[in-house]
Design a protein around this motif. Structure first.
Motif: not given
Length: 102
Positions: A11-33
């Motif tokens: 239930g610690n979503l803040l740690k997930f959304y601040k993770s390096k892995e999330w920032f990388q996949i998020r950036a990849e999704a933005l580039r894709r779209d």
């Protein structure tokens, strides 16, 4: 099980959304779209995407949290619509104003 998925399960979503892995996949999704809101695009409109939405919610499917095919780039308004939330402009518009003005 990765520590990122463990954060979600705990239930610690803040740690997930601040993770390096999330920032990388998020950036990849933005580039894709192309940094465009995909719901606006379906309607023939253009709006910059500010959010990356999980099609299958993180809480329900932590295993898909870092899967590119589970991500959709959306503008704030469309993201709020998907989650049935009112944005600030809609709240102001819907606010009742007394017809009598003194």
């Amino acid at each position: 099980m990765s520590s990122i998925i463990q954060h979600i399960i705990e239930g610690n979503l803040l740690k997930f959304y601040k993770s390096k892995e999330w920032f990388q996949i998020r950036a990849e999704a933005l580039r894709r779209d192309n940094y465009e809101c995909q719901m606006c695009k379906e309607k023939g409109k253009y709006h910059k995407a500010e959010n990356v939405h999980h099609i299958n919610e993180v809480k329900h499917r932590p295993d898909l949290s870092l899967t590119l095919d589970n991500l959709l780039c959306l503008c704030i308004r469309c993201h709020n619509d998907v989650h049935d939330r009112l944005d600030q402009q809609q709240k102001k518009k819907d606010k009742f104003i007394n017809e009598e003005r003194w």
